[in-house]
Each structure stands twice: as C-alpha cells, then as structure tokens.
Design an enzyme around this catalytic site. Structure first.
Site, mmCIF file in Angstrom:
data_model
loop_
_atom_site.group_PDB
_atom_site.id
_atom_site.type_symbol
_atom_site.label_atom_id
_atom_site.label_comp_id
_atom_site.label_asym_id
_atom_site.label_seq_id
_atom_site.Cartn_x
_atom_site.Cartn_y
_atom_site.Cartn_z
ATOM 1 N N VAL A 7 0.859 -1.187 0.000
ATOM 2 C CA VAL A 7 0.000 0.000 0.000
ATOM 3 C C VAL A 7 0.892 1.234 0.000
ATOM 4 C CG1 VAL A 7 -1.879 1.230 1.134
ATOM 5 C CG2 VAL A 7 -1.754 -1.267 1.294
ATOM 6 N N ASP A 88 8.370 0.476 3.431
ATOM 7 C CA ASP A 88 8.620 0.320 1.996
ATOM 8 C C ASP A 88 10.113 0.369 1.695
ATOM 9 O OD1 ASP A 88 8.631 3.020 2.773
ATOM 10 O OD2 ASP A 88 7.871 3.734 0.844
ATOM 11 N N ASP A 109 13.522 3.899 -5.396
ATOM 12 C CA ASP A 109 12.078 3.653 -5.476
ATOM 13 C C ASP A 109 11.394 5.012 -5.619
ATOM 14 O OD1 ASP A 109 9.476 2.810 -5.281
ATOM 15 O OD2 ASP A 109 9.685 1.829 -3.348
#
Length: 233
Positions: A7, A88, A109
């Site tokens: 998410v 993350d 990222d």
C-alpha cells in the site's frame, strides 16, 4: 495461498505468492477461497485497504502488518531508531540484497516520493535519502513561485531547458538522477560490484535516463515482503 499487498502513497499493488513465485493481480481477481494468509506493507492511507479488510473478515483470514526490525536474516537496518524507517524502504533494501547478494545495491524507489537507499555486499543498510517525487517536486515549485509554470505535454529530458516547462521538468529529473550518482560516488568499491535497482511509478523513466547498467523491478517491495515472510512466520 498468501496474499502480499504493498500500500503505497499513490498505488496499491497486490501479489499472490504461490509456490515461491509472485504473480501481480488486480483486487477484483483475488481468489479469496484459496487465500489463507494476508501480509501488508503499508505507508499509504488506511482506507486503501477497506475492501480487502471486509473480504478478509468475511472469509476469516488474518491480516498481518509487516514491520521494520533491526535485523532480518543477513540484512541490518542502518537506522539506530529502526522503527522510524519506512517499511517500503526496508523491504526494498531486503529485496535488493537477496536478489543481488555479495553486491552493493543502490535502490531507487520513485513514486510520490523518491527513496534512495544503499545496502552493502554483506547486507548492511548504509542509509539513504528521501526526496520529493518528480510530480511533487514540480508541484511544490509551482505552488511557491509566481511566474514558474509547467504543462502536461513536455517530456522529462536531461537537456538544458529552453522554455519554462522544459526547465522545470528537466530540473526535477536531473536532480533526482543526481542523487543516484552521488550515492554511487560515495561507495568505495568497483563499479562492477554495484547493482542499481529502480522501482516505483517513475522507476522505469529514471532507468531509461540513467546511463549505466541497471534493472527496473516493478514488484520490488512485494519481493521484499515475500522475504520478510520467510523470516517472520
């Protein structure tokens, strides 16, 4: 069957971990009758999982939230206060190390924010940077200036901008790439010992403009989540 869910701030990625392989699927295609475990890495809004939670409750499936630990397998977190590292980023570092063991990995990222993290050849996370993503960088610039503007048609390029939209978009791109090159310059190793990994919504674009060997891995966080599950049962 295990469901892996990433998410993010902008998008939700769902993967099915079946026999050690991850297949990305849409929420509408989740085979609920076959799912017995759900593991979530969440940095985005809690309501992004509302529908998933409803289905999980209906089928009596437990949802586990992945968390950052000081150490996971051979990977050590670079933060003294490891709880402050985003899940993350942690999972991207874990994935990078286990995909490319014995190499330095520079993990980029890039989505709403751009995260650049470095892990060395023995699994020590050396730290990283958090930058505004390309869109956020541009939006912040436009919101805080009077005469700077952009458009929806100009491409991201590395050349010097000869109009304002080009100058804005190209500036955002080269600033982000500059962070990648700076991270690499700080490593005391041969270039052949470094693996650069791009991920995220803008990862593929950044890889196209990066002038050295690299890879783009769309499901990098999901791969890290799978590794997390291998150690945390």
């Amino acid at each position: 069957m295990r469901l892996l869910i990433d998410v993010g701030n902008t998008a939700v990625k769902i993967g099915v971990d079946c026999d050690g392989k991850i297949a990305q699927i849409n929420e509408a295609d989740i085979p609920w009758l076959d799912v017995d475990d759900i593991v979530v890495a969440q940095v985005g809004h809690a309501n992004a999982l509302a529908s998933i939670k409803q289905h999980a409750a209906r089928y009596n499936i437990n949802i586990r939230q992945a968390t950052v630990t000081q150490k996971l397998g051979k990977v050590n977190c670079g933060y003294a206060q490891y709880q402050n590292l985003g899940i993350d980023r942690w999972l991207a570092v874990i994935a990078g190390h286990y995909l490319y063991p014995n190499q330095y990995c520079v993990v980029v990222d890039s989505g709403t924010a751009t995260k650049v993290d470095v892990v060395n050849q023995v699994g020590q996370h050396l730290g990283g940077w958090i930058l505004p993503g390309l869109d956020m960088m541009i939006a912040s610039l436009l919101a805080n200036t009077e005469k700077v503007f952009s458009d929806n048609t100009s491409l991201f390029e590395q050349g010097l901008g000869c109009n304002t939209p080009n100058a804005v978009k190209n500036g955002a791109l080269v600033s982000t790439l500059g962070a990648v090159y700076t991270a690499i310059a700080q490593l005391e190793c041969d270039a052949t010992d470094i693996q650069v990994i791009f991920a995220g919504g803008y990862g593929e674009l950044l890889q196209q403009h990066y002038d050295k060997p690299s890879v783009f891995i769309d499901d990098l966080v999901l791969k890290g989540l799978k590794s997390w599950c291998d150690f945390i049962r």
